[in-house]
Design a protein around this motif. Structure first.
Motif, PDB file in Angstrom:
ATOM      1  N   GLY A  91      72.133 104.742  36.376  1.00  0.00           N
ATOM      2  CA  GLY A  91      72.257 103.569  35.524  1.00  0.00           C
ATOM      3  C   GLY A  91      71.717 103.827  34.126  1.00  0.00           C
ATOM      4  O   GLY A  91      71.827 102.985  33.250  1.00  0.00           O
ATOM      5  N   GLY A  92      71.145 105.007  33.923  1.00  0.00           N
ATOM      6  CA  GLY A  92      70.660 105.375  32.594  1.00  0.00           C
ATOM      7  C   GLY A  92      71.694 106.240  31.891  1.00  0.00           C
ATOM      8  O   GLY A  92      72.898 106.094  32.118  1.00  0.00           O
ATOM      9  N   SER A  93      71.220 107.204  31.085  1.00  0.00           N
ATOM     10  CA  SER A  93      72.199 107.979  30.328  1.00  0.00           C
ATOM     11  C   SER A  93      72.851 109.088  31.168  1.00  0.00           C
ATOM     12  O   SER A  93      73.902 109.596  30.808  1.00  0.00           O
ATOM     13  CB  SER A  93      71.541 108.563  29.079  1.00  0.00           C
ATOM     14  OG  SER A  93      70.472 109.381  29.484  1.00  0.00           O
ATOM     15  N   ASN A  94      72.233 109.434  32.293  1.00  0.00           N
ATOM     16  CA  ASN A  94      72.835 110.486  33.118  1.00  0.00           C
ATOM     17  C   ASN A  94      73.853 109.923  34.109  1.00  0.00           C
ATOM     18  O   ASN A  94      73.661 108.844  34.651  1.00  0.00           O
ATOM     19  CB  ASN A  94      71.753 111.240  33.898  1.00  0.00           C
ATOM     20  CG  ASN A  94      70.923 112.131  32.982  1.00  0.00           C
ATOM     21  OD1 ASN A  94      70.946 111.954  31.760  1.00  0.00           O
ATOM     22  ND2 ASN A  94      70.222 113.075  33.547  1.00  0.00           N
ATOM     23  N   LEU A 288      84.801 107.667  34.347  1.00  0.00           N
ATOM     24  CA  LEU A 288      83.686 107.911  33.423  1.00  0.00           C
ATOM     25  C   LEU A 288      84.002 107.346  32.044  1.00  0.00           C
ATOM     26  O   LEU A 288      83.139 106.761  31.388  1.00  0.00           O
ATOM     27  CB  LEU A 288      83.350 109.399  33.345  1.00  0.00           C
ATOM     28  CG  LEU A 288      82.838 110.043  34.643  1.00  0.00           C
ATOM     29  CD1 LEU A 288      82.312 111.450  34.359  1.00  0.00           C
ATOM     30  CD2 LEU A 288      81.754 109.202  35.304  1.00  0.00           C
ATOM     31  N   ALA A 289      85.254 107.494  31.631  1.00  0.00           N
ATOM     32  CA  ALA A 289      85.644 106.934  30.327  1.00  0.00           C
ATOM     33  C   ALA A 289      85.477 105.419  30.322  1.00  0.00           C
ATOM     34  O   ALA A 289      85.145 104.823  29.301  1.00  0.00           O
ATOM     35  CB  ALA A 289      87.080 107.322  30.002  1.00  0.00           C
ATOM     36  N   ALA A 290      85.689 104.785  31.475  1.00  0.00           N
ATOM     37  CA  ALA A 290      85.544 103.326  31.573  1.00  0.00           C
ATOM     38  C   ALA A 290      84.073 102.906  31.641  1.00  0.00           C
ATOM     39  O   ALA A 290      83.772 101.718  31.600  1.00  0.00           O
ATOM     40  CB  ALA A 290      86.298 102.805  32.789  1.00  0.00           C
ATOM     41  N   GLY A 321      86.046 122.966  39.456  1.00  0.00           N
ATOM     42  CA  GLY A 321      86.870 122.820  38.249  1.00  0.00           C
ATOM     43  C   GLY A 321      86.729 121.420  37.656  1.00  0.00           C
ATOM     44  O   GLY A 321      86.623 121.242  36.442  1.00  0.00           O
ATOM     45  N   MET A 322      86.717 120.415  38.528  1.00  0.00           N
ATOM     46  CA  MET A 322      86.578 119.041  38.053  1.00  0.00           C
ATOM     47  C   MET A 322      85.213 118.839  37.396  1.00  0.00           C
ATOM     48  O   MET A 322      85.111 118.224  36.327  1.00  0.00           O
ATOM     49  CB  MET A 322      86.735 118.067  39.231  1.00  0.00           C
ATOM     50  CG  MET A 322      86.585 116.624  38.810  1.00  0.00           C
ATOM     51  SD  MET A 322      86.657 115.464  40.185  1.00  0.00           S
ATOM     52  CE  MET A 322      84.953 115.488  40.728  1.00  0.00           C
ATOM     53  N   MET A 323      84.176 119.383  38.004  1.00  0.00           N
ATOM     54  CA  MET A 323      82.827 119.193  37.470  1.00  0.00           C
ATOM     55  C   MET A 323      82.671 119.829  36.087  1.00  0.00           C
ATOM     56  O   MET A 323      82.006 119.262  35.206  1.00  0.00           O
ATOM     57  CB  MET A 323      81.788 119.754  38.437  1.00  0.00           C
ATOM     58  CG  MET A 323      81.655 118.958  39.719  1.00  0.00           C
ATOM     59  SD  MET A 323      81.037 117.285  39.478  1.00  0.00           S
ATOM     60  CE  MET A 323      79.277 117.598  39.349  1.00  0.00           C
ATOM     61  N   ALA A 324      83.302 120.986  35.892  1.00  0.00           N
ATOM     62  CA  ALA A 324      83.217 121.636  34.582  1.00  0.00           C
ATOM     63  C   ALA A 324      83.861 120.732  33.525  1.00  0.00           C
ATOM     64  O   ALA A 324      83.342 120.562  32.413  1.00  0.00           O
ATOM     65  CB  ALA A 324      83.910 122.996  34.640  1.00  0.00           C
ATOM     66  N   ASP A 325      84.971 120.138  33.905  1.00  0.00           N
ATOM     67  CA  ASP A 325      85.680 119.231  33.005  1.00  0.00           C
ATOM     68  C   ASP A 325      84.840 117.968  32.723  1.00  0.00           C
ATOM     69  O   ASP A 325      84.721 117.511  31.582  1.00  0.00           O
ATOM     70  CB  ASP A 325      86.988 118.835  33.708  1.00  0.00           C
ATOM     71  CG  ASP A 325      88.076 118.501  32.724  1.00  0.00           C
ATOM     72  OD1 ASP A 325      87.895 118.770  31.519  1.00  0.00           O
ATOM     73  OD2 ASP A 325      89.103 117.955  33.164  1.00  0.00           O
ATOM     74  N   LEU A 326      84.230 117.426  33.787  1.00  0.00           N
ATOM     75  CA  LEU A 326      83.438 116.201  33.629  1.00  0.00           C
ATOM     76  C   LEU A 326      82.193 116.446  32.782  1.00  0.00           C
ATOM     77  O   LEU A 326      81.749 115.557  32.056  1.00  0.00           O
ATOM     78  CB  LEU A 326      83.027 115.637  35.003  1.00  0.00           C
ATOM     79  CG  LEU A 326      84.167 115.172  35.917  1.00  0.00           C
ATOM     80  CD1 LEU A 326      83.605 114.584  37.212  1.00  0.00           C
ATOM     81  CD2 LEU A 326      85.070 114.153  35.223  1.00  0.00           C
ATOM     82  N   LEU A 331      79.580 114.672  27.721  1.00  0.00           N
ATOM     83  CA  LEU A 331      78.973 114.917  26.409  1.00  0.00           C
ATOM     84  C   LEU A 331      79.672 114.091  25.337  1.00  0.00           C
ATOM     85  O   LEU A 331      79.031 113.486  24.483  1.00  0.00           O
ATOM     86  CB  LEU A 331      79.035 116.412  26.061  1.00  0.00           C
ATOM     87  CG  LEU A 331      78.113 117.319  26.879  1.00  0.00           C
ATOM     88  CD1 LEU A 331      78.252 118.770  26.424  1.00  0.00           C
ATOM     89  CD2 LEU A 331      76.647 116.864  26.769  1.00  0.00           C
ATOM     90  N   ALA A 332      81.006 114.056  25.420  1.00  0.00           N
ATOM     91  CA  ALA A 332      81.762 113.258  24.456  1.00  0.00           C
ATOM     92  C   ALA A 332      81.432 111.766  24.587  1.00  0.00           C
ATOM     93  O   ALA A 332      81.570 111.002  23.636  1.00  0.00           O
ATOM     94  CB  ALA A 332      83.265 113.487  24.650  1.00  0.00           C
ATOM     95  N   LEU A 333      80.994 111.374  25.759  1.00  0.00           N
ATOM     96  CA  LEU A 333      80.662 109.957  26.012  1.00  0.00           C
ATOM     97  C   LEU A 333      79.184 109.672  25.736  1.00  0.00           C
ATOM     98  O   LEU A 333      78.685 108.596  26.063  1.00  0.00           O
ATOM     99  CB  LEU A 333      80.974 109.589  27.467  1.00  0.00           C
ATOM    100  CG  LEU A 333      82.461 109.619  27.870  1.00  0.00           C
ATOM    101  CD1 LEU A 333      82.603 109.533  29.385  1.00  0.00           C
ATOM    102  CD2 LEU A 333      83.218 108.481  27.198  1.00  0.00           C
ATOM    103  N   ASP A 334      78.486 110.666  25.178  1.00  0.00           N
ATOM    104  CA  ASP A 334      77.047 110.519  24.899  1.00  0.00           C
ATOM    105  C   ASP A 334      76.222 110.359  26.159  1.00  0.00           C
ATOM    106  O   ASP A 334      75.208 109.666  26.173  1.00  0.00           O
ATOM    107  CB  ASP A 334      76.792 109.309  23.990  1.00  0.00           C
ATOM    108  CG  ASP A 334      76.630 109.733  22.559  1.00  0.00           C
ATOM    109  OD1 ASP A 334      76.429 110.948  22.346  1.00  0.00           O
ATOM    110  OD2 ASP A 334      76.718 108.854  21.681  1.00  0.00           O
TER     111      ASP A 334
END
Ligand code: PEP
Ligand code: MN
Length: 339
Positions: A91-94, A288-290, A321-326, A331-334
């Motif tokens: 629920g925090g930044s992670n 994650l984007a949502a 592979g998915m985790m590397a992408d996520l 990072l892009a989502l701060d």
């Protein structure tokens, strides 16, 4: 409910309203502004309405401001709730990923999966020891033996364990072996079970019922909080719609909707939400984007041999592979993936 008193209401008049409310078993909060006195009453809305407070000449209006859920609402707790589990915070930044097989099938299977998902960056190990199956002829789970394997995997890998509890009488057993209790979709409105997990002292992941509305889901969480357990996370796992290509329709609009209405963290399950492993990675990114605070994903070393949900399970390789992408996406989502 909010009770707005007319300008110039006396201390005695405020007191009279307060007494009427408390006599009905309602909690009263007073807010004395420069202009007006406002009273907040918490309790059964019907009882407040029955008092007919607007009939008093010094009462300006009685306004229902609160939805039926209270403790889960942002009005009760304006800041995001952060749930601390071991060294982790949800629920925090992670952003946390909970991964593992649908069911604990054997010691070797769960240990192999645990090492693989840990390697890829997951922080929680999932796996059902008690399985709620649509058919009574399907594998029902290894029960306590499965819980022991999960605990062993935790000891070996340091992953925290999330597993489902399907019966109120098993709550303390499951809580002894796990870090987070999962309430499955089929049990979202099993109120006896909700009251039991409210008393267990462990965080709870509350999955959305396949036909539950947002309000019903929030009321289910209210049961757990009302019972004294404030460590509740929502989990969107898809709902039943007319679409049959996907197993369920993953309703990602619930992520921002819940964040607007509630302070509790929101996790997304793209595995049950789609039923097809090929759709898990793209929907995990969308979740994650949502704004999801975490994901719960099914991973099996040999999905073709899985006793349940093989079709929606990632292999350790596709998971990696998915985790590397996520990791890049967060990072892009701060935010940050994992610890
Ligand atoms: C599960 O997580 O394996 C499961 C049974 O999920 P749900 O309750 O969402 O169907
Ligand atoms: Mn499953």
């Amino acid at each position: 409910m909010i009770i707005v008193l007319k300008k110039g209401a006396t201390v005695e008049q405020v007191e009279e309203v307060s007494t009427r409310l408390t006599e009905e078993g309602l909690k009263v909060h007073l807010s004395e502004g420069v202009e007006k006195t406002i009273m907040g009453a918490i309790g059964d809305r019907m009882r407040i309405e029955a008092l007919d407070l607007e009939a008093l000449p010094w009462v300006e209006k009685v306004v229902p401001i609160m939805a039926p859920y209270k403790l889960v609402s942002r009005e009760f707790h304006p800041a995001d709730s952060i749930i601390r589990i071991g060294e982790h915070e949800i629920g925090g930044s992670n952003v946390h990923v909970m991964a593992g097989p649908c069911a604990v099938e054997s010691r070797a299977q769960i240990l192999e999966t645990a090492h693989a998902v840990r390697e890829a960056g997951a922080t929680f190990l999932r796996g059902g020891a008690f399985k709620p199956r649509t058919s009574p002829y399907s594998f029902q789970g290894l029960e306590e033996e499965g819980l022991r394997y999960l605990a062993e995997a935790r000891a070996e890998t340091g992953l925290l364990v999330i597993t489902e509890v399907i019966d109120a009488q098993d709550v303390s057993l499951v809580a002894d072996y796990s870090d987070v209790l999962q309430i499955g979709a089929r049990n979202m409105q099993n109120f006896i079970l909700l009251k039991a997990v409210a008393k267990c002292g462990k965080p709870v992941l509350l999955k959305r019922g396949p036909s539950a509305t947002l309000e019903e889901w929030m009321m289910a969480a209210e049961y757990i909080m009302d019972g004294g357990n404030y460590q509740v996370m929502f989990c969107e796992r898809g709902i039943r719609t007319f679409e049959s290509y996907t197993r369920n329709t993953l309703d990602l609009s619930m992520v921002p909707a819940l964040h607007a209405l509630s302070h509790l963290p929101v996790i997304v399950d793209p595995s049950h939400g789609t039923g097809r492993w090929q759709l898990v990675h793209p929907m995990a990114k969308a979740a994650l984007a949502a704004g999801a605070d975490g994901l719960i994903v099914e991973v099996h070393p040999h999905p073709e041999k899985a006793v349940s949900d093989g079709k929606q399970s990632l292999t350790p390789e596709t998971f990696q592979g998915m985790m590397a992408d996520l990791a890049r996406l967060t990072l892009a989502l701060d935010r940050k993936l994992g610890e």
